[in-house]
Design a protein around this motif. Sequence first.
Motif, PDB file in Angstrom:
ATOM      1  N   ASN A 124      -1.432  -7.081   3.525  1.00 40.61           N
ATOM      2  CA  ASN A 124      -0.846  -7.007   2.187  1.00 40.61           C
ATOM      3  C   ASN A 124       0.603  -6.537   2.211  1.00 40.61           C
ATOM      4  N   VAL A 140       3.080  -5.345  -0.990  1.00 43.70           N
ATOM      5  CA  VAL A 140       3.557  -3.966  -1.080  1.00 43.70           C
ATOM      6  C   VAL A 140       5.085  -3.929  -1.070  1.00 43.70           C
ATOM      7  N   GLY A 174      -0.329  -3.011  -3.310  1.00 42.02           N
ATOM      8  CA  GLY A 174      -0.915  -3.943  -2.351  1.00 42.02           C
ATOM      9  C   GLY A 174      -1.820  -4.980  -2.964  1.00 42.02           C
TER      10      GLY A 174
END
Length: 315
Positions: A100, A104, A280
């Motif tokens: 992710n 992020v 995320g």
Amino acid sequence: MSKTVLVLVETVDDYLPLLEEAGYRLIRAPSPQMRSDAIARHAHEIDAVLTRGPLGLTSSEIDAMPKLQIICVIGAGYEQVDLAAAAARGITVTNGAGANAAAVADHTLALLLALLRDIPRGDASTRRGEWNRVISPSVSGKRLGILGLGAVGLAIAKRAALGFDMHISYHSRTPRTDVAFTWYDSPLHLADAVDILVIATPGGAGTQHLVDAEVLAALGAEGYLVNIARASVVDTEALVAALQRGSLAGAALDVFDDEPAVPDALKALGNTVLTPHVAGQSPEAARDTVSLVLRNLQAFFAGEPVLTPVRLHTL
């Protein structure tokens, strides 16, 4: 024979069918009560557990599941997983490092822009029919410090350097040899050298309050803090005090000590931007996260090396 996975996470539901389509039987237990009930009822059936860093897995839970062979953690952090208990049983632990990172990093830059350009207050006042044309700092050309230069930190650095012509510095335990960014040997020295400090390091005992009152003082009255990692890395009391007295210009936070509770002191401040631990989360990140879990599970049960192993000595 199909394997049974205890799913403790609550953020990737739309993509869990990827596991079911691959033949895995899922026991979903996203709440504390469902978790304890599922372990009590199905302990002898569970081959794998899917969790995330703050949810973790305790030694007593590990001991209660005699068939448990692998723990898959979504996201990079695994601070509440008892690695020693897992290692004592020979249980493999994997994490979601990098899955992710793009989401992020995108959210980090969004927070940074919102904070420095005062976007939330500008939006709110405009909706009230006001026309407050406050002059806000530019982002381009600022000195950005990143605490932790893993997959997420590197993704943030690339966006900031290429998109906003920012000078990038960082602190990690050892300097990386594959980047041209400036390394500092401590969070204190990093904070003293930058305008904006971004927290992108894992949580856990090893990073507890790395950013304390002294580091915040070094960042200074014109400095900004952005935390998309773990709240435990920052001394929240020291942060609130610095923001209240104006010895720090502002902070953007996606993580908090006692989620979902957010301190009233932070909510009352005009120099904060707050989001509910969503950095995320995106459809793309959820898909990639579950895909990585599936690849780790498939490799493990085929007797092959897993893709993203976590080892006790990495703490």
